[in-house]
Structure formats: structure tokens, C-alpha cells
Design a protein around this motif. Sequence first.
Motif, PDB file in Angstrom:
ATOM      1  N   ILE A  31      -9.057   4.248  -1.139  1.00 38.51           N
ATOM      2  CA  ILE A  31      -8.103   3.985  -0.389  1.00 38.51           C
ATOM      3  C   ILE A  31      -6.868   4.629  -0.934  1.00 38.51           C
ATOM      4  O   ILE A  31      -6.156   5.293  -0.081  1.00 38.51           O
ATOM      5  CB  ILE A  31      -7.715   2.458  -0.025  1.00 38.51           C
ATOM      6  CG1 ILE A  31      -8.834   1.812   0.757  1.00 38.51           C
ATOM      7  CG2 ILE A  31      -6.346   2.390   0.711  1.00 38.51           C
ATOM      8  CD1 ILE A  31      -8.752   0.444   0.745  1.00 38.51           C
ATOM      9  N   GLN A  32      -6.671   4.641  -2.246  1.00 33.85           N
ATOM     10  CA  GLN A  32      -5.611   5.151  -2.909  1.00 33.85           C
ATOM     11  C   GLN A  32      -5.729   6.627  -2.825  1.00 33.85           C
ATOM     12  O   GLN A  32      -4.665   7.260  -2.901  1.00 33.85           O
ATOM     13  CB  GLN A  32      -5.888   4.550  -4.621  1.00 33.85           C
ATOM     14  CG  GLN A  32      -5.523   3.249  -4.749  1.00 33.85           C
ATOM     15  CD  GLN A  32      -5.948   2.675  -6.080  1.00 33.85           C
ATOM     16  OE1 GLN A  32      -5.036   3.031  -7.084  1.00 33.85           O
ATOM     17  NE2 GLN A  32      -6.983   1.908  -6.183  1.00 33.85           N
ATOM     18  N   PHE A  64       4.413   5.398   0.898  1.00 34.17           N
ATOM     19  CA  PHE A  64       3.655   5.564  -0.059  1.00 34.17           C
ATOM     20  C   PHE A  64       3.888   4.575  -1.136  1.00 34.17           C
ATOM     21  O   PHE A  64       2.953   3.735  -1.570  1.00 34.17           O
ATOM     22  CB  PHE A  64       3.660   6.731  -0.600  1.00 34.17           C
ATOM     23  CG  PHE A  64       2.915   7.150  -2.038  1.00 34.17           C
ATOM     24  CD1 PHE A  64       1.514   7.595  -2.088  1.00 34.17           C
ATOM     25  CD2 PHE A  64       3.487   7.267  -3.255  1.00 34.17           C
ATOM     26  CE1 PHE A  64       0.883   7.772  -3.008  1.00 34.17           C
ATOM     27  CE2 PHE A  64       2.723   7.183  -4.387  1.00 34.17           C
ATOM     28  CZ  PHE A  64       1.271   7.557  -4.150  1.00 34.17           C
ATOM     29  N   GLY A  65       5.077   4.350  -1.468  1.00 31.62           N
ATOM     30  CA  GLY A  65       5.582   3.358  -2.573  1.00 31.62           C
ATOM     31  C   GLY A  65       4.939   1.861  -2.323  1.00 31.62           C
ATOM     32  O   GLY A  65       4.638   1.026  -2.836  1.00 31.62           O
ATOM     33  N   ARG A  66       5.489   1.441  -0.830  1.00 34.64           N
ATOM     34  CA  ARG A  66       5.046   0.267  -0.281  1.00 34.64           C
ATOM     35  C   ARG A  66       3.603  -0.103  -0.246  1.00 34.64           C
ATOM     36  O   ARG A  66       3.282  -0.966  -0.587  1.00 34.64           O
ATOM     37  CB  ARG A  66       5.567   0.020   1.281  1.00 34.64           C
ATOM     38  CG  ARG A  66       7.013  -0.062   1.201  1.00 34.64           C
ATOM     39  CD  ARG A  66       7.687  -0.586   2.650  1.00 34.64           C
ATOM     40  NE  ARG A  66       7.107   0.319   3.653  1.00 34.64           N
ATOM     41  CZ  ARG A  66       8.060   1.164   3.976  1.00 34.64           C
ATOM     42  NH1 ARG A  66       9.130   1.597   3.484  1.00 34.64           N
ATOM     43  NH2 ARG A  66       7.670   2.003   5.061  1.00 34.64           N
ATOM     44  N   LEU A  67       2.685   0.896   0.233  1.00 30.30           N
ATOM     45  CA  LEU A  67       1.242   0.722   0.125  1.00 30.30           C
ATOM     46  C   LEU A  67       0.917   0.503  -1.309  1.00 30.30           C
ATOM     47  O   LEU A  67      -0.037  -0.246  -1.773  1.00 30.30           O
ATOM     48  CB  LEU A  67       0.612   1.715   0.740  1.00 30.30           C
ATOM     49  CG  LEU A  67       0.672   2.096   2.180  1.00 30.30           C
ATOM     50  CD1 LEU A  67       0.367   3.337   2.588  1.00 30.30           C
ATOM     51  CD2 LEU A  67      -0.192   1.043   2.815  1.00 30.30           C
ATOM     52  N   PHE A  68       1.462   1.196  -2.448  1.00 31.70           N
ATOM     53  CA  PHE A  68       0.804   1.107  -3.596  1.00 31.70           C
ATOM     54  C   PHE A  68       1.304  -0.352  -4.311  1.00 31.70           C
ATOM     55  O   PHE A  68       0.703  -0.827  -5.286  1.00 31.70           O
ATOM     56  CB  PHE A  68       1.320   2.223  -4.532  1.00 31.70           C
ATOM     57  CG  PHE A  68       0.057   3.400  -4.498  1.00 31.70           C
ATOM     58  CD1 PHE A  68      -0.687   3.543  -5.527  1.00 31.70           C
ATOM     59  CD2 PHE A  68      -0.027   4.229  -3.603  1.00 31.70           C
ATOM     60  CE1 PHE A  68      -1.775   4.306  -5.862  1.00 31.70           C
ATOM     61  CE2 PHE A  68      -1.141   5.226  -3.645  1.00 31.70           C
ATOM     62  CZ  PHE A  68      -1.882   5.096  -4.627  1.00 31.70           C
ATOM     63  N   SER A  99     -11.139   2.335   7.336  1.00 30.67           N
ATOM     64  CA  SER A  99     -12.003   3.217   8.078  1.00 30.67           C
ATOM     65  C   SER A  99     -12.336   4.607   7.858  1.00 30.67           C
ATOM     66  O   SER A  99     -13.303   5.105   7.823  1.00 30.67           O
ATOM     67  CB  SER A  99     -11.607   3.088   9.361  1.00 30.67           C
ATOM     68  OG  SER A  99     -12.581   3.799  10.357  1.00 30.67           O
ATOM     69  N   LEU A 100     -11.100   5.070   7.321  1.00 29.72           N
ATOM     70  CA  LEU A 100     -11.053   6.537   6.640  1.00 29.72           C
ATOM     71  C   LEU A 100     -11.935   6.468   5.604  1.00 29.72           C
ATOM     72  O   LEU A 100     -12.903   7.526   5.302  1.00 29.72           O
ATOM     73  CB  LEU A 100      -9.528   7.024   6.517  1.00 29.72           C
ATOM     74  CG  LEU A 100      -8.976   7.463   7.760  1.00 29.72           C
ATOM     75  CD1 LEU A 100      -7.387   7.388   7.610  1.00 29.72           C
ATOM     76  CD2 LEU A 100      -9.472   8.466   8.672  1.00 29.72           C
ATOM     77  N   LYS A 101     -11.833   5.525   4.775  1.00 31.42           N
ATOM     78  CA  LYS A 101     -12.406   5.389   3.371  1.00 31.42           C
ATOM     79  C   LYS A 101     -14.061   5.456   3.770  1.00 31.42           C
ATOM     80  O   LYS A 101     -14.568   6.251   2.967  1.00 31.42           O
ATOM     81  CB  LYS A 101     -12.248   4.316   2.792  1.00 31.42           C
ATOM     82  CG  LYS A 101     -13.412   3.812   1.462  1.00 31.42           C
ATOM     83  CD  LYS A 101     -12.512   2.680   0.734  1.00 31.42           C
ATOM     84  CE  LYS A 101     -13.770   2.341  -0.517  1.00 31.42           C
ATOM     85  NZ  LYS A 101     -13.170   1.456  -1.238  1.00 31.42           N
ATOM     86  N   SER A 160      -1.920   1.135   8.791  1.00 35.98           N
ATOM     87  CA  SER A 160      -2.421  -0.170   8.256  1.00 35.98           C
ATOM     88  C   SER A 160      -3.487   0.083   7.327  1.00 35.98           C
ATOM     89  O   SER A 160      -4.255   1.012   7.213  1.00 35.98           O
ATOM     90  CB  SER A 160      -3.208  -0.917   9.550  1.00 35.98           C
ATOM     91  OG  SER A 160      -4.216   0.045   9.887  1.00 35.98           O
ATOM     92  N   LEU A 161      -3.806  -0.975   6.577  1.00 31.55           N
ATOM     93  CA  LEU A 161      -4.977  -0.922   5.609  1.00 31.55           C
ATOM     94  C   LEU A 161      -6.332  -0.994   6.034  1.00 31.55           C
ATOM     95  O   LEU A 161      -7.214  -0.111   5.833  1.00 31.55           O
ATOM     96  CB  LEU A 161      -5.108  -2.234   4.936  1.00 31.55           C
ATOM     97  CG  LEU A 161      -3.760  -2.551   3.935  1.00 31.55           C
ATOM     98  CD1 LEU A 161      -4.051  -3.560   3.044  1.00 31.55           C
ATOM     99  CD2 LEU A 161      -3.821  -1.383   2.797  1.00 31.55           C
TER     100      LEU A 161
END
Length: 353
Positions: free
Chosen positions: A265-266, A283-287, A256-258, A250-251
Amino acid sequence: MIGKRLKSARAGSGLSLRALSDAMQNKVSAQAIGKYERNEDMPGSSVLIALARALEVSVDFLLSDDELELEGVEFRKSASSSAKEVARIEAQALSRVEKYLAVESLLNLSSQDWDTPQGAPYRVEEPRDAEDAARSLRDAWLLGKDPIPMLSELLEEHGIKVFSLDIENVDGLAAKVSRKGKHSGRIIMIRKHTWSERKRFSLAHELGHIVLNVMPDCDAERAANRFAGAFLIPAEVLRQEIGAQRKEISLGELISLKDRFGVSIQALTYRCKDLGIISQATFGRLFSIYKERGWRSEPFEEPNSLEWDVEEPERFKRLCFRALSEDLIGLSRAAELLEIPVRKLEQQLDHVT
């Protein structure tokens, strides 16, 4: 003779011979300036002062015989960067280095050596070897697995001089600096006006160029990117946080990791792909989402962005303040070194906002 210094200062200012002549109210012609640069003639004192004023450097800079050169320059730049722009940035970097070295000399500080980590430069035959190199450097510098809060300060502590320049189309530069037969120093330059997460990645990327020995068959830029991701986000820690393999992420989890690692995030998403935590399809869906939300282009407005001045290098400023306090330089000289008006320097010294 001032030829080399004059040409370097003009490149740093981005002025043509004609433009420099105009900036001097045509005190001398463009042809005359060309002769000075080729050491075919030497300007008189009044022309020398006019040249220095137009180029915003000191007369001492133009007259100095301290031969500094950049070697092994590596740029993190866009395809639109012109040769003229690259030359200007190199000249600006050299000018900053000279000022830095001058202040260190005034304070009797060691200036050229840097803390070469054990085992460096690390041999890289393929980008994945950069993972081991990042782990080795963390071990050599006793960093453990914790996130690095201030990367620019860490680099300066280990003898790498860090500069921030007001430039476009170039995010970073790494180079050796040679000085009349002395040991080569190391510098990293980053772009001043960009988002801080990108600054942090650029710093780590350029550090990769310094500590990696990339073999000819390996893409040096890919290796430096892989090193940067591994140095900022250790694989073991990331896998502990989110697992070794995920179908989806999830975003909110990425944000949170950011916050923890101080990266975009990228960059986190690339890191997850490189480690096989997520698939190429995920990866493609997120970008695609990042592009739809405008995070892939200026001003890169991701959630929870760091303040713009995070990772701005401060050591040189501190040294200038120290030299001023110890009466080694005057107020005007300190302002010249810091490239700010005297009034602004007075405000900073008095903690006035």
C-alpha cells in the motif's frame, strides 16, 4: 594458493581470525590463518579440511583458481549496516554465484551472458527519466502493461541470477560478476526473511541499478526507486484505474490495487504522489495512518499481505534437482549446494512435508 578464497569464505562466515581458529578447536593459530590468507604459507591437508568444515565450504572451493569478482556493487541497505556486514554479504553472494556457475557448467548451460534489453543502459538525468526507462524495458521484454506475477522468475528468464540470503539491514544487492575475462554476468540478491511486497520492490529497485545509467547530478537511489514503481505499476494502468487526479483515496481502494499489482500500500501511495494523482498533503495524511496502524515498521502487517515465500528464486534449486536426477552430482553434493541437510533434501525430493 588459497589466500583470496580463504579470506572471502571467512568474510562470508562473519568470523574473525581468532574465532575461526576457535571453530577449528585451535588446530592452528589465528596468526597462522592470517599467513594463509596473505599467501605466506599453505595449510596441510588436515588443516585444509578443518578450515573448510569450520567455514562450511568445500575444500574444492578453497583450492579453486576460478577468480570471481563483484563489480559495480549497489546495495539497498539501512544506515546501520556496518562495513563488516557488507563485506560478509558480498562474500556470501560470490559463494552462491560460484555454486550456480558450477551447476550450470555440469549441465552444459550458458552461464555468463544475460539478455541485455535494447537501448540499455538507459540514460537518467533526473528521477523522472526512470519512467521512460521502465516503459522501454517493458517494451523490450514484451511485457505489455499487465502486472508481473513472478518477478524473480522473469529476471532469471532474462539471465539475471537471483539469490535470497538470510541477512539483516540489507534488502537488496545488484552487481556484475566478472570471471577470468569472460563477459560479466548480472546478479541480484534479496533479503530472505522479509515481507514479499518488499522483496518485489527490492528486485525491481536492483533491476533499476542494472539497467539505468544515472548521471552524477542525479540521486541513483531515488532513480532506482522511481524505476521500480514505474516497472511494477505502469502509469497508464494506474491512471485508468483511479483517474489522473484525486483529492482523496480510500484504504479499500488501495488494498484492491495492492492485490492486483502485488506491491505494498505504501509503494502505491508513493506511486500516486510521484504521478501527481494525489497531493503532498494527502500523501502525508495517508502515511500518518500507516504509522498509527504499525505498517511502517517490522513486521509491516498491511492488509492482504502476500505469503512470505512469494518471489523466492527457484531456478538454482531446479538445476540442482536436474543435476542430481542425471547422476551428475550425488545427494550429499546437492545438499551442500542447496545449503540444506541431506534429510531435508530427501524430503523435498519425495514431496514429504
